[in-house]
Structure formats: structure tokens, C-alpha cells
Design a protein around this motif. Structure first.
Motif, PDB file in Angstrom:
ATOM      1  N   ASN A 304      25.237  28.294  31.113  1.00  0.00           N
ATOM      2  CA  ASN A 304      25.550  27.091  31.903  1.00  0.00           C
ATOM      3  C   ASN A 304      24.706  25.898  31.462  1.00  0.00           C
ATOM      4  N   ALA A 305      23.521  26.188  30.951  1.00  0.00           N
ATOM      5  CA  ALA A 305      22.617  25.099  30.531  1.00  0.00           C
ATOM      6  C   ALA A 305      22.788  24.789  29.051  1.00  0.00           C
ATOM      7  N   GLY A 306      23.827  25.388  28.426  1.00  0.00           N
ATOM      8  CA  GLY A 306      24.129  25.044  27.030  1.00  0.00           C
ATOM      9  C   GLY A 306      23.521  25.961  25.994  1.00  0.00           C
ATOM     10  N   GLU A 341      38.601  24.054  33.144  1.00  0.00           N
ATOM     11  CA  GLU A 341      38.853  25.329  32.468  1.00  0.00           C
ATOM     12  C   GLU A 341      38.250  25.308  31.064  1.00  0.00           C
ATOM     13  N   ALA A 342      38.294  24.147  30.437  1.00  0.00           N
ATOM     14  CA  ALA A 342      37.725  24.034  29.078  1.00  0.00           C
ATOM     15  C   ALA A 342      36.224  24.310  29.123  1.00  0.00           C
ATOM     16  N   GLU A 343      35.556  23.739  30.133  1.00  0.00           N
ATOM     17  CA  GLU A 343      34.110  23.946  30.249  1.00  0.00           C
ATOM     18  C   GLU A 343      33.834  25.417  30.538  1.00  0.00           C
ATOM     19  N   ALA A 344      34.668  26.010  31.393  1.00  0.00           N
ATOM     20  CA  ALA A 344      34.477  27.433  31.737  1.00  0.00           C
ATOM     21  C   ALA A 344      34.568  28.291  30.482  1.00  0.00           C
ATOM     22  N   LEU A 345      35.552  28.017  29.643  1.00  0.00           N
ATOM     23  CA  LEU A 345      35.726  28.824  28.430  1.00  0.00           C
ATOM     24  C   LEU A 345      34.632  28.533  27.408  1.00  0.00           C
ATOM     25  N   ASP A 346      34.186  27.287  27.356  1.00  0.00           N
ATOM     26  CA  ASP A 346      33.064  26.957  26.464  1.00  0.00           C
ATOM     27  C   ASP A 346      31.824  27.765  26.850  1.00  0.00           C
ATOM     28  N   ARG A 347      31.560  27.782  28.141  1.00  0.00           N
ATOM     29  CA  ARG A 347      30.375  28.507  28.610  1.00  0.00           C
ATOM     30  C   ARG A 347      30.524  30.007  28.291  1.00  0.00           C
ATOM     31  N   PHE A 348      31.705  30.519  28.518  1.00  0.00           N
ATOM     32  CA  PHE A 348      31.919  31.950  28.244  1.00  0.00           C
ATOM     33  C   PHE A 348      31.724  32.230  26.755  1.00  0.00           C
ATOM     34  N   ASP A 349      32.209  31.335  25.928  1.00  0.00           N
ATOM     35  CA  ASP A 349      32.100  31.552  24.474  1.00  0.00           C
ATOM     36  C   ASP A 349      30.655  31.520  23.985  1.00  0.00           C
ATOM     37  N   ARG A 350      29.773  30.910  24.770  1.00  0.00           N
ATOM     38  CA  ARG A 350      28.364  30.864  24.349  1.00  0.00           C
ATOM     39  C   ARG A 350      27.709  32.236  24.485  1.00  0.00           C
ATOM     40  N   ILE A 351      28.362  33.124  25.240  1.00  0.00           N
ATOM     41  CA  ILE A 351      27.782  34.462  25.486  1.00  0.00           C
ATOM     42  C   ILE A 351      28.453  35.451  24.535  1.00  0.00           C
ATOM     43  N   GLN A 352      27.723  35.871  23.516  1.00  0.00           N
ATOM     44  CA  GLN A 352      28.321  36.739  22.502  1.00  0.00           C
ATOM     45  C   GLN A 352      27.733  38.146  22.597  1.00  0.00           C
ATOM     46  N   PRO A 353      28.593  39.177  22.660  1.00  0.00           N
ATOM     47  CA  PRO A 353      28.070  40.549  22.717  1.00  0.00           C
ATOM     48  C   PRO A 353      27.549  40.974  21.346  1.00  0.00           C
ATOM     49  N   ILE A 354      26.523  41.801  21.353  1.00  0.00           N
ATOM     50  CA  ILE A 354      26.059  42.405  20.098  1.00  0.00           C
ATOM     51  C   ILE A 354      26.049  43.918  20.285  1.00  0.00           C
ATOM     52  N   ASP A 449       9.274  26.349  30.551  1.00  0.00           N
ATOM     53  CA  ASP A 449      10.195  25.386  29.949  1.00  0.00           C
ATOM     54  C   ASP A 449      11.635  25.888  30.073  1.00  0.00           C
ATOM     55  N   ALA A 450      11.804  27.186  29.851  1.00  0.00           N
ATOM     56  CA  ALA A 450      13.148  27.771  29.996  1.00  0.00           C
ATOM     57  C   ALA A 450      13.629  27.606  31.433  1.00  0.00           C
ATOM     58  N   ALA A 451      12.745  27.837  32.382  1.00  0.00           N
ATOM     59  CA  ALA A 451      13.113  27.718  33.799  1.00  0.00           C
ATOM     60  C   ALA A 451      13.602  26.307  34.112  1.00  0.00           C
ATOM     61  N   LYS A 452      12.851  25.318  33.630  1.00  0.00           N
ATOM     62  CA  LYS A 452      13.232  23.919  33.916  1.00  0.00           C
ATOM     63  C   LYS A 452      14.580  23.604  33.278  1.00  0.00           C
ATOM     64  N   ARG A 453      14.791  24.124  32.064  1.00  0.00           N
ATOM     65  CA  ARG A 453      16.030  23.796  31.346  1.00  0.00           C
ATOM     66  C   ARG A 453      17.253  24.481  31.935  1.00  0.00           C
ATOM     67  N   ILE A 454      17.030  25.588  32.649  1.00  0.00           N
ATOM     68  CA  ILE A 454      18.198  26.209  33.316  1.00  0.00           C
ATOM     69  C   ILE A 454      18.201  25.852  34.799  1.00  0.00           C
ATOM     70  N   ARG A 455      17.419  24.763  35.154  1.00  0.00           N
ATOM     71  CA  ARG A 455      17.442  24.203  36.519  1.00  0.00           C
ATOM     72  C   ARG A 455      17.004  25.229  37.562  1.00  0.00           C
ATOM     73  N   LYS A 456      16.043  26.060  37.204  1.00  0.00           N
ATOM     74  CA  LYS A 456      15.462  26.981  38.181  1.00  0.00           C
ATOM     75  C   LYS A 456      14.193  26.367  38.738  1.00  0.00           C
TER      76      LYS A 456
END
Ligand code: T1G
Length: 689
Positions: A304-306, A341-354, A449-456
Motif C-alpha cells: 500500500n505504501a508503494g 480498481e487500477a490502484e488495487a491491481l497495482d498494489r497486488f502486483d507489487r506482492i510477488q510470491p517466491i 523509518d519503515a514504520a513511518k513510510r507505511i504510516r504506522k
């Protein structure tokens, strides 16, 4: 004129510039400077009010609250805008909030950057717009829209602001240049206060009020704000402004506003670690181990935070199912209009399984969220140790387990820490960052820094069982269970705490989470040492009967199909009576006041221990944990602020009362509580020496 406010004339336009970093808060120097600049407009035909830096005014200066007011007030400055002989154009960018938006409404016109947002967040501080916002905004957008913004406190987009009439034009490109061009076309004043209030749609109004009653239960500012806004249609402007002032002042220094101001600053302080000067490491590619509820939520929080995310699960089927669930969640958000919907799919595409551990080799930060068992976590860390870059940070999402023990099994414990997310991890704001004995400053700063960037909202915790929140939760749950066994019906226990302001009673919460979680945890604990058996004997019996809570449609309460509403169950009441008899407990009436007091004192006493042990850096960090992770009412400021409001002498006296009544096991006052009470001090004033 101070260098915070400068002015220059360009052609026929007077440009008034404000530069008061970091957010151009409307402190006294700004108010003086703007008022003085307006007093001498020379031969200019229009003026532009512009803020340098990242945002137009973000509101009154909160650090001035509670101090003697200084002239000119914000109302005085806004009146100077209205009385200025030439039209004034507000050049709005960033977040024009609270007094910032009210200042813009004192201008004749408002041009706003396309990415800009405007709002009245004052309700989050226990107050409401107190510089004419309740009177000027209805004149532009009508009462329902004005009241909605005032009561929900949420900013709206520039497009929405123009749509409802709060702003006049969207600016693309340089906001100042566009504002000057706009000003050159304006020769007439357009004073908002002189406009009529549009007729109010009663049905729309009722909807806004109903939403606020639900979302802001217990907050007294809702009533005062509503009366102030509605008065815009009932009184002349000046009378309504006096009314607004009176209603505003009733709140400003009250306990709820003080508590919510405390939370505002506490949530910014919690990200600061005393004596730390390390620089954060790079944060680009994130790794997540485990694709269950927590792993999936953590992956979404970063996506969600890119961030690009790599996710792995030892079980290929689980990985597939986890990704399908993430995709479904994103598309559900899109269908509800939260994101496109475009943003939703963009966010989903950022998550890649390994499909192998090697996929983590390029990650900067890897977070494991696997089963809550030490052996399982250690095995995962061994795998990560073998593939992760030497400078990568590895974090465990454990809720309870010993982070030092996990770190000790790795090549480099300095890069290991805990990142305890709260479920759902992509929604809950709280993140407990657990600093191990060997965790390096760099690892800690990178996690912050990670916390701030994901708005936690991050809170740094030392290592102990349950860290800050879950450790304190034990005493709270214990006292709730004991009050039930001693005589209070489950629904009375829950109602007492719901009426105090908790979002849900602790017993219903247990049904929601699953009674089997506590049951399994207690199997690894020592009764009487780690927990009070009497407080959970009912829950254990229920689990053994197959009543695990909502997920089995029966726990302490019963549940009808497709409903989560807890229904008191006479069968459980009878079971409680039987257990009490069996345990030799003489049942008695237990009042709501006693229930609340025992649960709160249990939280406070454990919080004092957490402070004196250095597990939490400061009392306000504990408040941040409890408000953001456990639903403690924000308008009470968190358990430690609440204790300070009660007075520590009183807190100690009542803790000793229960120590006499129930014995020292769970009621021995924390030494820090005794010390601060003796010194007539407070948790808020204490710093670990
Ligand atoms: N006054 C004083 N300091 C403020 C401030 C304010 N209004 N807003 C932010 N700061 C400080 C903050 O403490 C932090 O300080 C730094 O600025 C960066 O903030 C009459 C009475 C604007 C969306 O409620 O929502 O107007 O920790 O970390 O994440 O009706 O700040 O660096 O020392 O939050 O980019 C109404 C509150 C006031 C807005 C930026 N306005 N601020 O978020 O940065 S009451 C608000 C925010 C009022 C009138 C009433 C956010 C932000 P430090 P930050 P950010």
C-alpha cells in the motif's frame, strides 16, 4: 515584519508569503506578520496569501494551547483578511487544516493545488474549528457538508473541496503563479461571512449526526460542535461567532481535549529513540515469510505504501491461498470505492510470491510471520540467515516470544529485532518495534523509518513476555475474569468497560479472538505464577466443551448464525455458579465502578513496572500502544495519562485497597508508582535515570 512573513508587490498583486516550517502553524509570529502585511496594501488591486514549504497553514499552533492567549488572535487575523480593502486569494497546497482552512475561508477566493487537501481535524484534538469555521464553511458548502467535515475530522481532496464550494479553482503547476494569475482577474471582494447559509437538508443532517454518534461515542466535542454549526442558520454572524467561541472554550482546557492533545504529541514522540544517532539503511525490497493472515496483512501494508514485496510460504498451497485472499481484499476495497480498481491491481502486483528462500537474497528488510512457536521461528531465521544480504534487517512478527533467543541463533544478532504488527496488519496503526539486547542502532532506525513510510505509529519496546501491550492485557483480562467469577454477569463486565469507552468488553473480545488462544497459551504457563487460574477456569471449561467463541457460534456468549452480536447464555451463567461453588467463591454483587477500577488499576500497575524496567522509554509510549492497539478511548489519553489525571496518590491508595482485599500476588503496587505518588509526581513527568 518578521522574516516568517514577508510581502512584495508584483504588478497589481501584493504577495504575502509565510515561511514557518515545518507546517506553517499559525503561531503568534505568523498572525502578527499577516495582520501587519494586510494593514498596508499600498496601491495593489488584489493580494495572494501563500505559504512556503510543504503545506499551506496546517492549523493553529497546538504548542500554544494551554498558554495565555496572545494578540492578534486567529479570529483577529481572519477579520483583517475580510476587512482588507482588496480581494485576497488563498493559494492552498499540501494540507490546509483547521485554522489553516479557516484562514482560507476568511479570504475572498481560494485556489487549491490538485493534490491539496482541506479539513477540520480539530475533533481529533477534542475541540472543533474555533476561528469561524463553523460559520463560514456552511455559507459555502451548506450545513450537512460542514458538519460532516467538522465531526469526522477527515480531510477532503481538492476536487471535492471545489465540488462542494469550499474552494474556487484547482491549480495545476505552480500554485503561486496560478494564484497571481487568478488574482489579476479579481477586482471585487467576496466576503464569505456576508453570504447566506443555504437551506439545510434535514435527512442529510440526520445521517451525519448518526454517523458521529457512532464513531465518536463518548466524545463531548460532538455536541458542542453540532450546536455551533447549526447556529449558523439560527443566529446572525456575530452572535453565532460569540456562540462558537463560548462552546469552543468550554472544551479547550477540559480533560478530553487535554488527553487528545497529549495523544497528538505522544504519537510523534514515540518514533524518537533517546540517544540514537544512526542513519537508516536502504529500504526498497521487502520480504515476508508466511502468507497467513498476518503475513498477508504485512505484505499489504508495505505494498500500500508503494514497496515491492516478496512473499514465501513453506506450504505452496498456503502461499497460493494467501495471494488469492490478498487479491480479493484489494478488489473488495475497489468495489467499496476506497481505491480505484487500477490502484488495487497495482498494489497486488507489487506482492510477488517466491518459491524458495533464495528469493529473499535481494531484500533490505525481511519480516517473518509464521506460527507462534519458538522452534518454528528459529528454523525460519536459520534459513534467512543463510540467504539474506549481510546488511539486511531480519524481523520477527512474534506477539510474545523472546526476541533475544531468536537473535542468539543467528550469525548477526545486531540485525535482528521484533516488528509486532496488530491484526489486521494492513489496517491497525500500531507497530511495536522490539529492540533486542544486541539490536544495532541502524537496525532500529531502519525499522522506525519503515514504520513511518507505511504510516504506522511505532513504539519501541524492550524484550519481555508480551512486550508492552500484551503484557498489560494479562492483568486487564485477569480482573475482568475475576469480577465475573465473583458475581458480575459476563454482559455486566463487558458493559462496564464499554461504557468506560472501550470498543468492546474483554469477555466478548475473548470470544472474538477465540478462547482457544488463551487456552493454548496457558498450557505453557504456570498457574498461579503466570496467570490466575480462577480468572480463566470458565474459559478453559468452555474450550473443552468445544465452545471456542464466535468461530464456534458459542463461547462465553452464544451467537446466532451470521451475527456477531453476543447473546448472554443461561447455560454459561449456570456453569459460572457451579465453578464458583466448586472453587469456594462466595458470589456477591460487583459494581460497574469496581469492574472499571480493577481493570484500569491492573493496566496502570503493570504499565508502571514496564516503565521502571525500561521496557518502554516513556509513559506516553504506553499510552500510544494502548490507544492504537487495544482501543483505549483516545479522549482519555491512554492508561498512564488517565492515571495521572486520577492522581497517583489516589491510584496508589486504591491499589493498596485491593492488595488488602485480594492479597499481594497481583496487587503489590509497583515501586515506581509508590515513588511517584510519594513525590506527588506523575508518570508523564518521569524519565528513567
Ligand atoms: N501545531 C504545532 N505543531 C504542529 C502542528 C500544529 N498544528 N502540526 C504538526 N506539527 C508538528 C508536529 O508536532 C511535528 O513536530 C511536525 O510538525 C511534523 O508533523 C483555531 C484550534 C500537518 C498532516 O490538527 O495533522 O487549528 O515531531 O510529524 O506526518 O480552529 O502534522 O517534528 O517536532 O505530523 O507530515 C488543527 C495537525 C490545529 C493538524 C503533517 N490542525 N497536524 O503530517 O508531519 S487546532 C491539526 C497534522 C486548530 C482552529 C483550531 C500533521 C500534518 P516534530 P508530523 P506529517
Amino acid at each position: 515584519m518578521s522574516d516568517i512573513v514577508t510581502s512584495e508587490q508584483r504588478g497589481d498583486v501584493l504577495i504575502i508569503r509565510v515561511n514557518n516550517p515545518p507546517v506553517n502553524a499559525l503561531g503568534i509570529a505568523v498572525r502578527e506578520g499577516v495582520t501587519n502585511a494586510l494593514a498596508d496594501v499600498g496601491n495593489a488591486k488584489a493580494a495572494v496569501l501563500h505559504c512556503e514549504g510543504r503545506t499551506f497553514f496546517a492549523g493553529a499552533d497546538i504548542t500554544e494551547f494551554g498558554k495565555p492567549p496572545q494578540s492578534p488572535s486567529l479570529n483577529d487575523m481572519i477579520e483583517a483578511l475580510e476587512n482588507c480593502p482588496i480581494p485576497v486569494i488563498a493559494a492552498m497546497h499540501g494540507t490546509s487544516l483547521g485554522g489553516g482552512l479557516e484562514t482560507a475561508l476568511g479570504c475572498d477566493y481560494r485556489i487549491i493545488d490538485r493534490k491539496g487537501r482541506v479539513g477540520f481535524p480539530e475533533i481529533e484534538l477534542g475541540i472543533f474549528p474555533g476561528a469561524g469555521g463553523t460559520q463560514r464553511s456552511p455559507r459555502l458548502c451548506g450545513i450537512p457538508e460542514s458538519l460532516k467535515m467538522t465531526l469526522d475530522g477527515k480531510p477532503i481532496t481538492a476536487a471535492r473541496a471545489v465540488e462542494i464550494g469550499l474552494c474556487d479553482e484547482i491549480s495545476d503547476g505552480d500554485i503561486l503563479e496560478n494564484a497571481i494569475a487568478f488574482a489579476e482577474t479579481k477586482t471585487e471582494k467576496h466576503v464569505v461571512r456576508d453570504l447566506p447559509v443555504p437551506a439545510c437538508d434535514q435527512a442529510e443532517l440526520e445521517k451525519v449526526l448518526a454517523a458521529a454518534q457512532k464513531s465518536r461515542r463518548g466524545q463531548i466535542a460532538v455536541e458542542n460542535a453540532t450546536r455551533a454549526v447549526l447556529a449558523s442558520a439560527e443566529m446572525d454572524f456575530d452572535s453565532a461567532m460569540e456562540n462558537e467561541r463560548k462552546l469552543f472554550m468550554e472544551l479547550l482546557n477540559g480533560s478530553q481535549a487535554r488527553a487528545m492533545r497529549h495523544m497528538f504529541f505522544a504519537e510523534r514522540l514515540s518514533a524518537k529513540v533517546d540517544g540514537l544517532d544512526a542513519q537508516p539503511g536502504s529500504l526498497g525490497l521487502i520480504g515476508v515469510v508466511g502468507s497467513g493472515t498476518m503475513g498477508g496483512g504485512i505484505a499489504m501494508a508495505f505494498a500500500n505504501a508503494g514497496f515491492a514485496v516478496r512473499i514465501h510460504d513453506a506450504n505452496a498451497e498456503a502461499l497460493k491461498a494467501g495471494l488469492e485472499k490478498i487479491r480479493a481484499l484489494y478488489l473488495a476495497s475497489a468495489s467499496k470505492g476506497r481505491i480505484s480498481e487500477a490502484e488495487a491491481l497495482d498494489r497486488f502486483d507489487r506482492i510477488q510470491p517466491i518459491d524458495s528462500w533464495d528469493g529473499f537474497a535481494a531484500c533490505d528488510l525481511i519480516i517473518e510471520a509464521v506460527f507462534e512457536r519458538m522452534d518454528v521461528k528459529k528454523a525460519v531465521f536459520a534459513e534467512l540467515d543463510a540467504v539474506a544480504r549481510p546488511d539486511a534487517i531480519i524481523a520477527t512478527n512474534t506477539s510474545y516470544l523472546d526476541v533475544d533467543e531468536i537473535a542468539a541463533g543467528t550469525k548477526d544478532p545486531a540485525r535482528v529485532l521484533g516488528m509486532h504488527f496488530f491484526s489486521p496488519a494492513n489496517v491497525m496503526r500500531l507497530l511495536e518495534i522490539v529492540r533486542g539486547a544486541k539490536t544495532s542502532g541502524k537496525a532500529l532506525v531502519t525499522a522506525l523509518d519503515a514504520a513511518k513510510r507505511i504510516r504506522k505509529v511505532p513504539v519501541v519496546s524492550g524484550v519481555c513476555h508480551g512486550f508492552i501491550g500484551n503484557r498489560m492485557l494479562k492483568g486487564y483480562g485477569r480482573e475482568a475474569g475475576l469480577c465475573m467469577m465473583e458475581g458480575a454477569a459476563p454482559q455486566d463486565v463487558d458493559k462496564a468497560l464499554y461504557d468506560f469507552g472501550m470498543p468492546m468488553g474483554p469477555l466478548a473480545m475473548g470470544d472474538l479472538a477465540g478462547l482457544d488462544i488463551g487456552y493454548d497459551n496457558r498450557r505453557s504457563m504456570v498457574a498461579g505464577e503466570d496467570y490466575e487460574p480462577l480468572a480463566s477456569v470458565l474459559q478453559d471449561r468452555l474450550v473443552e466443551m468445544g465452545r471456542k467463541g464466535q468461530k464456534t457460534s458459542a463461547g462465553i456468549y452464544k451467537y446466532e448464525a451470521s451475527s456477531r452480536a453476543p447473546i448472554p447464555d443461561p447455560e454459561v451463567d449456570a456453569l459460572i455458579e457451579n465453578i464458583a461453588q466448586e472453587q469456594g467463591v462466595a458470589r456477591r454483587p460487583v459494581s460497574a465502578d469496581e469492574i472499571v477500577e480493577r481493570c484500569m488499576l491492573a493496566l496502570i500497575n503493570e504499565g508502571a513496572r514496564i516503565l521502571e524496567e525500561g521496557i518502554a522509554q516513556r509513559a506516553s509510549d504506553i499510552d500510544v500502544v494502548y490507544v492504537n492497539g487495544y482501543g483505549f478511548p483516545r479522549y482519555r489519553g491512554g492508561p498512564m495519562f488517565y492515571a495521572d489525571e486520577l492522581g497517583l496518590a489516589h491510584v496508589l491508595e486504591r491499589t493498596r485497597h485491593y492488595q488488602e482485599k485480594f492479597g499481594p500476588k497481583w496487587w503489590t503496587p509497583a515501586p515506581l508508582l509508590e515513588k511517584l505518588a510519594a513525590e506527588n509526581s506523575s508518570f508523564g513527568a518521569w524519565k528513567k535515570g
